[in-house]
Design a protein around this motif. Structure first.
Motif, PDB file in Angstrom:
ATOM      1  N   HIS A   1      -6.081   7.007   1.174  1.00  0.00           N
ATOM      2  CA  HIS A   1      -5.378   6.466   2.342  1.00  0.00           C
ATOM      3  C   HIS A   1      -3.967   6.054   1.904  1.00  0.00           C
ATOM      4  O   HIS A   1      -3.804   5.179   1.060  1.00  0.00           O
ATOM      5  N   THR A   2      -2.966   6.693   2.507  1.00  0.00           N
ATOM      6  CA  THR A   2      -1.583   6.418   2.119  1.00  0.00           C
ATOM      7  C   THR A   2      -0.896   5.429   3.064  1.00  0.00           C
ATOM      8  O   THR A   2       0.321   5.240   2.986  1.00  0.00           O
ATOM      9  N   GLY A   3      -1.678   4.807   3.952  1.00  0.00           N
ATOM     10  CA  GLY A   3      -1.077   3.927   4.960  1.00  0.00           C
ATOM     11  C   GLY A   3      -0.293   2.766   4.370  1.00  0.00           C
ATOM     12  O   GLY A   3       0.814   2.455   4.828  1.00  0.00           O
ATOM     13  N   THR A   4      -0.829   2.121   3.360  1.00  0.00           N
ATOM     14  CA  THR A   4      -0.115   0.975   2.765  1.00  0.00           C
ATOM     15  C   THR A   4       1.189   1.449   2.136  1.00  0.00           C
ATOM     16  O   THR A   4       2.246   0.854   2.323  1.00  0.00           O
ATOM     17  N   TYR A   5       1.104   2.563   1.409  1.00  0.00           N
ATOM     18  CA  TYR A   5       2.321   3.149   0.821  1.00  0.00           C
ATOM     19  C   TYR A   5       3.335   3.486   1.921  1.00  0.00           C
ATOM     20  O   TYR A   5       4.536   3.216   1.781  1.00  0.00           O
ATOM     21  N   ALA A   6       2.853   4.075   3.002  1.00  0.00           N
ATOM     22  CA  ALA A   6       3.769   4.529   4.053  1.00  0.00           C
ATOM     23  C   ALA A   6       4.551   3.369   4.659  1.00  0.00           C
ATOM     24  O   ALA A   6       5.659   3.546   5.142  1.00  0.00           O
ATOM     25  N   HIS A   7       3.968   2.197   4.592  1.00  0.00           N
ATOM     26  CA  HIS A   7       4.680   1.026   5.124  1.00  0.00           C
ATOM     27  C   HIS A   7       5.569   0.371   4.072  1.00  0.00           C
ATOM     28  O   HIS A   7       6.313  -0.548   4.384  1.00  0.00           O
ATOM     29  N   HIS A   8       5.452   0.826   2.820  1.00  0.00           N
ATOM     30  CA  HIS A   8       6.307   0.313   1.740  1.00  0.00           C
ATOM     31  C   HIS A   8       6.845   1.481   0.937  1.00  0.00           C
ATOM     32  O   HIS A   8       6.566   1.602  -0.258  1.00  0.00           O
ATOM     33  N   PRO A   9       7.613   2.383   1.591  1.00  0.00           N
ATOM     34  CA  PRO A   9       8.043   3.586   0.877  1.00  0.00           C
ATOM     35  C   PRO A   9       9.001   3.276  -0.262  1.00  0.00           C
ATOM     36  O   PRO A   9       9.584   2.213  -0.309  1.00  0.00           O
ATOM     37  N   GLY A  10       9.109   4.232  -1.177  1.00  0.00           N
ATOM     38  CA  GLY A  10      10.088   4.072  -2.247  1.00  0.00           C
ATOM     39  C   GLY A  10       9.467   3.616  -3.546  1.00  0.00           C
ATOM     40  O   GLY A  10      10.166   3.435  -4.535  1.00  0.00           O
ATOM     41  N   GLY A  11       8.200   3.406  -3.594  1.00  0.00           N
ATOM     42  CA  GLY A  11       7.579   3.048  -4.872  1.00  0.00           C
ATOM     43  C   GLY A  11       6.784   1.765  -4.765  1.00  0.00           C
ATOM     44  O   GLY A  11       6.241   1.450  -3.714  1.00  0.00           O
ATOM     45  N   GLY A  12       6.725   1.050  -5.861  1.00  0.00           N
ATOM     46  CA  GLY A  12       6.045  -0.227  -5.866  1.00  0.00           C
ATOM     47  C   GLY A  12       4.552  -0.094  -6.055  1.00  0.00           C
ATOM     48  O   GLY A  12       4.030   0.977  -6.358  1.00  0.00           O
ATOM     49  N   PRO A  13       3.844  -1.198  -5.857  1.00  0.00           N
ATOM     50  CA  PRO A  13       2.407  -1.248  -6.149  1.00  0.00           C
ATOM     51  C   PRO A  13       1.585  -0.254  -5.330  1.00  0.00           C
ATOM     52  O   PRO A  13       0.593   0.281  -5.832  1.00  0.00           O
TER      53      PRO A  13
END
Ligand code: PXP
Length: 273
Positions: A170-182
């Motif tokens: 599930h990429t939803g969390t990433y999609a809301h924080h694009p550009g890297g990070g945890p």
């Protein structure tokens, strides 16, 4: 006719050079259902996506039938020339439909009636026996099963334990924080772990031309499922162009190992591109 050319789900977890793009056509049906008429037709859209380079077509037959209808999946099962990935809840009704239509792949997802879209991954720790039985049932029908899970190690291990061939992260969390990070690190770690356990690795949810690069660059991820952003973008540039745009963004990121330049990305759907 069932496609045979694209059957990587043998659990061997080879890094796929070219990442597969499966286009989710649910939201073509959403527009149709807004008027309960016969257009736009998600089956015709699927054919157009295939012509534009989609490697597979994904559709989610939700229990509430809010977008894709039974007749749509029947027609998709007959007409898709690539492969059909049927997303469904793990219920008797849906498993019976899958057994009858025999899509290439079923992706089991959690479903809550009140949600706007699939909000989180499956809780694989709940009723593992039921999941294992469902996966075995689908395997007997020659259908590979992927589990849509959050990118955490426990969910990955449990997916292997219940017999899944693949996991869709599930990429939803990433999609809301694009550009890297945890969130991106969690996807990378989960992908690596899943591949090391012999699982095929897929990903999806909330991916767009702007944020897909870093996910495409994760070598273990061999398939992306993308829907809403393609259908949204299609309103402005047409469906074929929208598919090609995301295909290009994926290929570019794959080639450059994630060197993804926002400057080359298209404007968000709605801006003149
Ligand atoms: N993968 C799964 C399991 C989904 O449930 C969805 C949404 O239906 C997607 C991928 C596609 O997400 P999006 O429409 O945000 O691209």
């Amino acid at each position: 006719m069932r496609a045979t050319h694209d059957t990587p789900g043998d659990g061997s977890a080879r890094p796929a050079a070219r990442q597969r793009l499966y286009v989710n056509v649910d939201h073509v049906a959403t527009v149709r259902q807004a008027r309960r008429t016969d257009e736009p037709d998600p089956v015709a859209a699927a054919a157009l996506c295939e012509d534009a380079g989609a490697d597979g077509i994904t559709a989610h037959l939700r229990e509430d039938r809010r977008h894709i209808q039974d007749a749509d999946v029947e027609r998709l099962a007959r007409s898709v020339r690539t492969v059909l990935n049927l997303e469904s809840a793990c219920t008797d009704e849906m498993l019976a439909i899958a057994e009858r239509l025999r899509p290439h792949q079923v992706t089991l997802v959690p479903e809550r009636r009140e949600e706007i879209t699939t909000e989180g991954g499956l809780d694989v720790s709940r009723e593992p026996e039921r999941l294992a039985a469902a996966i075995a049932r689908l395997r007997r029908a020659d259908i590979r099963t992927s589990l849509f899970i959050d990118p955490n190690p426990d969910a990955v291990r449990r997916s292997r334990d219940v017999g899944a061939v693949a996991v869709e992260l599930h990429t939803g969390t990433y999609a809301h924080h694009p550009g890297g990070g945890p969130a991106l690190a969690a996807l990378r770690d989960a992908a690596r772990l899943a591949a090391s356990l012999g699982l095929a690795v897929h990903a999806g949810h909330g991916l767009t031309v702007r944020n897909v690069g870093p996910v495409s660059a994760i070598p273990e991820i061999e398939e992306l499922n993308i829907g809403h952003s393609i259908v949204s973008r299609a309103i402005f540039v047409g469906l074929a162009a929208a598919v090609r745009e995301i295909r290009d963004a994926m290929d570019q990121a794959r080639e450059t190992g994630g060197e993804w330049r926002a400057a080359r990305a298209v404007p968000p759907a709605g801006e003149v591109g």
